[in-house]
Design a protein around this motif. Structure first.
Motif, PDB file in Angstrom:
ATOM      1  N   GLN A   1       0.826  -1.201   0.000  1.00 51.67           N
ATOM      2  CA  GLN A   1       0.000   0.000   0.000  1.00 51.67           C
ATOM      3  C   GLN A   1       0.866   1.259   0.000  1.00 51.67           C
ATOM      4  O   GLN A   1       0.483   2.281  -0.556  1.00 51.67           O
ATOM      5  CB  GLN A   1      -0.947   0.005   1.209  1.00 51.67           C
ATOM      6  N   LYS A   2       2.027   1.154   0.610  1.00 49.26           N
ATOM      7  CA  LYS A   2       2.943   2.305   0.664  1.00 49.26           C
ATOM      8  C   LYS A   2       3.812   2.394  -0.589  1.00 49.26           C
ATOM      9  O   LYS A   2       4.154   3.484  -1.032  1.00 49.26           O
ATOM     10  CB  LYS A   2       3.841   2.204   1.903  1.00 49.26           C
ATOM     11  N   ASP A   3       4.176   1.229  -1.137  1.00 49.61           N
ATOM     12  CA  ASP A   3       5.084   1.184  -2.293  1.00 49.61           C
ATOM     13  C   ASP A   3       4.627   0.066  -3.236  1.00 49.61           C
ATOM     14  O   ASP A   3       4.758  -1.116  -2.898  1.00 49.61           O
ATOM     15  CB  ASP A   3       6.512   0.921  -1.809  1.00 49.61           C
ATOM     16  N   PRO A   4       4.085   0.416  -4.411  1.00 47.46           N
ATOM     17  CA  PRO A   4       3.581  -0.596  -5.352  1.00 47.46           C
ATOM     18  C   PRO A   4       4.611  -1.671  -5.726  1.00 47.46           C
ATOM     19  O   PRO A   4       4.242  -2.797  -6.055  1.00 47.46           O
ATOM     20  CB  PRO A   4       3.174   0.221  -6.576  1.00 47.46           C
ATOM     21  N   ALA A   5       5.893  -1.358  -5.655  1.00 48.43           N
ATOM     22  CA  ALA A   5       6.924  -2.352  -5.960  1.00 48.43           C
ATOM     23  C   ALA A   5       6.878  -3.517  -4.966  1.00 48.43           C
ATOM     24  O   ALA A   5       7.322  -4.629  -5.273  1.00 48.43           O
ATOM     25  CB  ALA A   5       8.305  -1.709  -5.962  1.00 48.43           C
ATOM     26  N   MET A   6       6.315  -3.268  -3.801  1.00 51.11           N
ATOM     27  CA  MET A   6       6.233  -4.297  -2.759  1.00 51.11           C
ATOM     28  C   MET A   6       5.046  -5.247  -2.978  1.00 51.11           C
ATOM     29  O   MET A   6       4.812  -6.149  -2.178  1.00 51.11           O
ATOM     30  CB  MET A   6       6.146  -3.645  -1.378  1.00 51.11           C
TER      31      MET A   6
ATOM     32  N   ASP B   1      -5.454 -13.085 -19.914  1.00 45.71           N
ATOM     33  CA  ASP B   1      -5.951 -11.701 -19.955  1.00 45.71           C
ATOM     34  C   ASP B   1      -6.708 -11.331 -18.688  1.00 45.71           C
ATOM     35  O   ASP B   1      -6.475 -10.277 -18.090  1.00 45.71           O
ATOM     36  CB  ASP B   1      -6.871 -11.483 -21.163  1.00 45.71           C
ATOM     37  N   LEU B   2      -7.633 -12.211 -18.285  1.00 46.78           N
ATOM     38  CA  LEU B   2      -8.428 -11.926 -17.083  1.00 46.78           C
ATOM     39  C   LEU B   2      -7.548 -11.897 -15.841  1.00 46.78           C
ATOM     40  O   LEU B   2      -7.736 -11.050 -14.957  1.00 46.78           O
ATOM     41  CB  LEU B   2      -9.557 -12.946 -16.932  1.00 46.78           C
ATOM     42  N   CYS B   3      -6.592 -12.804 -15.778  1.00 43.59           N
ATOM     43  CA  CYS B   3      -5.680 -12.851 -14.624  1.00 43.59           C
ATOM     44  C   CYS B   3      -4.877 -11.551 -14.544  1.00 43.59           C
ATOM     45  O   CYS B   3      -4.715 -10.982 -13.463  1.00 43.59           O
ATOM     46  CB  CYS B   3      -4.764 -14.061 -14.742  1.00 43.59           C
ATOM     47  N   SER B   4      -4.420 -11.066 -15.690  1.00 37.74           N
ATOM     48  CA  SER B   4      -3.692  -9.790 -15.712  1.00 37.74           C
ATOM     49  C   SER B   4      -4.574  -8.655 -15.206  1.00 37.74           C
ATOM     50  O   SER B   4      -4.116  -7.799 -14.435  1.00 37.74           O
ATOM     51  CB  SER B   4      -3.227  -9.460 -17.137  1.00 37.74           C
ATOM     52  N   GLN B   5      -5.837  -8.663 -15.620  1.00 38.01           N
ATOM     53  CA  GLN B   5      -6.772  -7.633 -15.172  1.00 38.01           C
ATOM     54  C   GLN B   5      -6.969  -7.684 -13.659  1.00 38.01           C
ATOM     55  O   GLN B   5      -7.054  -6.647 -12.999  1.00 38.01           O
ATOM     56  CB  GLN B   5      -8.134  -7.795 -15.874  1.00 38.01           C
ATOM     57  N   VAL B   6      -7.063  -8.902 -13.136  1.00 37.91           N
ATOM     58  CA  VAL B   6      -7.255  -9.071 -11.693  1.00 37.91           C
ATOM     59  C   VAL B   6      -6.103  -8.419 -10.933  1.00 37.91           C
ATOM     60  O   VAL B   6      -6.318  -7.627 -10.007  1.00 37.91           O
ATOM     61  CB  VAL B   6      -7.374 -10.566 -11.310  1.00 37.91           C
ATOM     62  N   PHE B   7      -4.876  -8.730 -11.327  1.00 40.63           N
ATOM     63  CA  PHE B   7      -3.732  -8.204 -10.586  1.00 40.63           C
ATOM     64  C   PHE B   7      -3.511  -6.719 -10.848  1.00 40.63           C
ATOM     65  O   PHE B   7      -3.073  -5.992  -9.949  1.00 40.63           O
ATOM     66  CB  PHE B   7      -2.481  -9.047 -10.855  1.00 40.63           C
TER      67      PHE B   7
ATOM     68  N   MET C   1      -3.560  -4.121  -7.802  1.00 44.39           N
ATOM     69  CA  MET C   1      -2.487  -3.146  -7.559  1.00 44.39           C
ATOM     70  C   MET C   1      -3.023  -1.721  -7.518  1.00 44.39           C
ATOM     71  O   MET C   1      -2.619  -0.924  -6.674  1.00 44.39           O
ATOM     72  CB  MET C   1      -1.422  -3.252  -8.657  1.00 44.39           C
ATOM     73  N   GLN C   2      -3.942  -1.421  -8.429  1.00 41.65           N
ATOM     74  CA  GLN C   2      -4.496  -0.071  -8.487  1.00 41.65           C
ATOM     75  C   GLN C   2      -5.350   0.265  -7.269  1.00 41.65           C
ATOM     76  O   GLN C   2      -5.451   1.423  -6.887  1.00 41.65           O
ATOM     77  CB  GLN C   2      -5.341   0.097  -9.754  1.00 41.65           C
TER      78      GLN C   2
ATOM     79  N   PHE D   1      -5.690 -12.436   2.221  1.00 42.66           N
ATOM     80  CA  PHE D   1      -5.714 -11.462   1.142  1.00 42.66           C
ATOM     81  C   PHE D   1      -6.277 -12.093  -0.133  1.00 42.66           C
ATOM     82  O   PHE D   1      -6.915 -11.425  -0.938  1.00 42.66           O
ATOM     83  CB  PHE D   1      -4.284 -10.946   0.906  1.00 42.66           C
ATOM     84  N   SER D   2      -6.057 -13.386  -0.284  1.00 46.95           N
ATOM     85  CA  SER D   2      -6.532 -14.085  -1.488  1.00 46.95           C
ATOM     86  C   SER D   2      -8.044 -13.966  -1.651  1.00 46.95           C
ATOM     87  O   SER D   2      -8.541 -13.960  -2.780  1.00 46.95           O
ATOM     88  CB  SER D   2      -6.127 -15.563  -1.454  1.00 46.95           C
ATOM     89  N   ALA D   3      -8.789 -13.862  -0.564  1.00 51.21           N
ATOM     90  CA  ALA D   3     -10.249 -13.729  -0.674  1.00 51.21           C
ATOM     91  C   ALA D   3     -10.608 -12.485  -1.475  1.00 51.21           C
ATOM     92  O   ALA D   3     -11.525 -12.509  -2.289  1.00 51.21           O
ATOM     93  CB  ALA D   3     -10.890 -13.683   0.715  1.00 51.21           C
ATOM     94  N   TRP D   4      -9.863 -11.412  -1.257  1.00 48.54           N
ATOM     95  CA  TRP D   4     -10.086 -10.173  -2.009  1.00 48.54           C
ATOM     96  C   TRP D   4      -9.757 -10.386  -3.478  1.00 48.54           C
ATOM     97  O   TRP D   4     -10.494  -9.963  -4.365  1.00 48.54           O
ATOM     98  CB  TRP D   4      -9.243  -9.069  -1.390  1.00 48.54           C
ATOM     99  N   LEU D   5      -8.648 -11.094  -3.746  1.00 49.89           N
ATOM    100  CA  LEU D   5      -8.264 -11.370  -5.134  1.00 49.89           C
ATOM    101  C   LEU D   5      -9.290 -12.261  -5.828  1.00 49.89           C
ATOM    102  O   LEU D   5      -9.621 -12.037  -6.995  1.00 49.89           O
ATOM    103  CB  LEU D   5      -6.883 -12.031  -5.181  1.00 49.89           C
ATOM    104  N   TYR D   6      -9.806 -13.254  -5.115  1.00 49.37           N
ATOM    105  CA  TYR D   6     -10.823 -14.137  -5.703  1.00 49.37           C
ATOM    106  C   TYR D   6     -12.105 -13.352  -6.002  1.00 49.37           C
ATOM    107  O   TYR D   6     -12.776 -13.618  -6.991  1.00 49.37           O
ATOM    108  CB  TYR D   6     -11.130 -15.328  -4.794  1.00 49.37           C
ATOM    109  N   ARG D   7     -12.418 -12.404  -5.161  1.00 52.36           N
ATOM    110  CA  ARG D   7     -13.610 -11.582  -5.418  1.00 52.36           C
ATOM    111  C   ARG D   7     -13.409 -10.768  -6.693  1.00 52.36           C
ATOM    112  O   ARG D   7     -14.301 -10.691  -7.544  1.00 52.36           O
ATOM    113  CB  ARG D   7     -13.907 -10.650  -4.248  1.00 52.36           C
TER     114      ARG D   7
END
Length: 187
Positions: free
Chosen positions: A24-29, A57-63, A67-68, A80-86
């Motif tokens: 959240q502080k540094d996107p590189a992390m 394509d969809l997986c790229s959109q998810v990540f 990140m955004q 955290f994965s629950a948020w990604l699965y959503r």
């Protein structure tokens, strides 16, 4: 209903939360989170599309979306994965709405033992087409619950978090869906 095989310890979730805060502080992390969850999210999407290019394509959109929007993420007591699965679930649904297609149900690599245990009967291979038919007859949300709970082996708390419902409601819905599946399989 029995406990899922996949569980994440509280200590692991706290460690993960520290990684999220760093991202959240540094996107590189964000990289450690991406590396940990890319493959499971990819598999989750692929099981619903059976198309490698679409899945990528969809997986790229998810990540990208994760990140955004990571600055909005708040720890809810689930991985955290629950948020990604959503996010993945929403991306899949959005794709199929836009493409005006119905989504795919694949059970080829799915661990059916947990599902057969819950419905109280062994599912022999020659019974698989009937199971697919029973799953195809489910509403989208009901199918998601079954997939998350039994194919992804997620605990009810995560299923609820992914679908935006309470843990208790996830349990109740699962019980009702399993009863319908039993009925469709001709108890």
């Amino acid at each position: 209903m029995s406990a899922p095989k996949r569980t994440v310890s509280e200590a692991d979730m706290q460690e993960e939360w520290l990684e999220v805060q760093a991202a959240q502080k540094d996107p590189a992390m964000f990289r450690p989170l991406y590396e940990r969850y890319h493959e499971p999210i990819y598999i989750y999407i692929f099981r619903r599309t059976t198309d490698e290019m679409l899945t990528a394509d969809l997986c790229s959109q998810v990540f990208l979306k994760a990140m955004q929007k990571i600055h909005r993420y708040e720890y809810q007591g689930v991985p955290f994965s629950a948020w990604l699965y959503r996010i993945a679930s929403n991306e899949i649904a959005q794709h199929f709405r836009k493409a005006n297609k119905t989504r795919v149900v694949t059970i080829e690599d799915a661990p059916l033992s947990h599902l057969s245990e819950e419905i109280g009967r062994e599912i022999p291979e020659d019974f698989t087409p009937l199971l697919v038919q029973a799953l195809d007859s489910l509403k989208e949300e009901d199918l998601q619950i079954i997939e998350l709970r039994f194919f992804e082996e997620r605990p009810y708390k995560e299923v609820g978090e992914i679908l935006g419902i309470t843990e208790n409601y996830a349990k109740v819905k699962t019980f009702r869906i399993l009863n319908r599946i039993k009925k469709n399989l001709g108890e």
